[in-house]
Design a protein around this motif. Structure first.
Motif, PDB file in Angstrom:
ATOM      1  N   PRO A  87       0.628  -1.250  -0.122  1.00  0.00           N
ATOM      2  CA  PRO A  87      -0.045  -0.372   0.359  1.00  0.00           C
ATOM      3  C   PRO A  87       0.931   1.375  -0.222  1.00  0.00           C
ATOM      4  O   PRO A  87       1.873   1.074   0.438  1.00  0.00           O
ATOM      5  N   VAL A 118       4.149  -0.536   4.989  1.00  0.00           N
ATOM      6  CA  VAL A 118       3.528   0.854   3.806  1.00  0.00           C
ATOM      7  C   VAL A 118       4.335   2.198   3.217  1.00  0.00           C
ATOM      8  O   VAL A 118       5.489   1.684   4.046  1.00  0.00           O
ATOM      9  N   ARG A 147      -3.867   1.401  -2.957  1.00  0.00           N
ATOM     10  CA  ARG A 147      -3.351  -0.597  -2.106  1.00  0.00           C
ATOM     11  C   ARG A 147      -4.029  -1.184  -3.993  1.00  0.00           C
ATOM     12  O   ARG A 147      -5.261  -0.839  -4.530  1.00  0.00           O
ATOM     13  N   VAL A 171      -5.233   1.575   6.643  1.00  0.00           N
ATOM     14  CA  VAL A 171      -4.911   1.024   4.837  1.00  0.00           C
ATOM     15  C   VAL A 171      -4.492   0.414   4.483  1.00  0.00           C
ATOM     16  O   VAL A 171      -4.702  -0.431   4.099  1.00  0.00           O
ATOM     17  N   ILE A 172      -3.226  -0.363   5.323  1.00  0.00           N
ATOM     18  CA  ILE A 172      -2.670  -1.467   6.131  1.00  0.00           C
ATOM     19  C   ILE A 172      -3.263  -2.800   6.119  1.00  0.00           C
ATOM     20  O   ILE A 172      -3.218  -4.033   5.879  1.00  0.00           O
TER      21      ILE A 172
END
Length: 174
Positions: A87, A118, A147, A171-172
């Motif tokens: 990501p 990330v 992503r 996000v991850i």
């Protein structure tokens, strides 16, 4: 005259050559007895920089992976962001933007806490206006999370450290 050149050469030796100096100064003293005492004293003064008294032979070096990178052009953006396996957080910023200067280091710290899960791309909107228009950036700082080449989340403005940590974790996928 020759002893001045020799003294200048001894005093301006790089560190790597100083480690070899004791054998060099011993060779000078044994092979040439016609050198003046000033040259010998210069060589003996430099001999205190022998390998045992200089820098350690091995340096402690910790490999540090950079958590962010600057985008150079559209091809670089495609290669390093859209085609990335990890990501990527994209920080759209400008040099003249005060809030961007505050958010950038805090965002890098939040990304660094994730230890390589990330990455972060920095896009200067003045240099890459086409990318800013393509991703609908109307104000800076804007952070877009991608992503697999798809936009998954974004925010505009400054956030505090806890909000940045939760954004990066989201996000991850944590």
């Amino acid at each position: 005259m020759a002893h001045r050149l020799l003294a200048r050469r001894v005093w301006t030796l790089p560190v790597k050559d100083i480690r070899c100096l004791p054998t060099f100064s011993a060779a000078i003293a044994s092979s040439s007895s016609s050198l003046s005492t000033t040259v010998r004293s210069t060589a003996s003064r430099v001999s205190f920089l022998s390998a045992s008294r200089t820098l350690p032979r091995t340096f402690q070096y910790t490999a540090r992976r950079e958590v962010s990178f600057n985008i150079q052009d559209t091809e670089d953006f495609t290669e390093r962001v859209i085609n990335s396996q990890l990501p990527v957080l994209i920080d759209f910023h400008a040099q003249w933007c005060g809030p961007c200067k505050i958010l950038g280091p805090r965002l890098e710290k939040a990304v660094a806490k994730q230890k390589g899960r990330v990455t972060m791309a920095k896009v200067d909107i003045d240099d890459h206006t086409d990318l800013a228009i393509e991703y609908g950036v109307s104000a800076v700082p804007t952070v877009i999370a991608m992503r697999g080449g798809d936009v998954v989340d974004q925010f505009v403005g400054i956030k505090d450290d806890d909000e940045l940590d939760s954004f990066v974790s989201k996000v991850i996928g944590q």
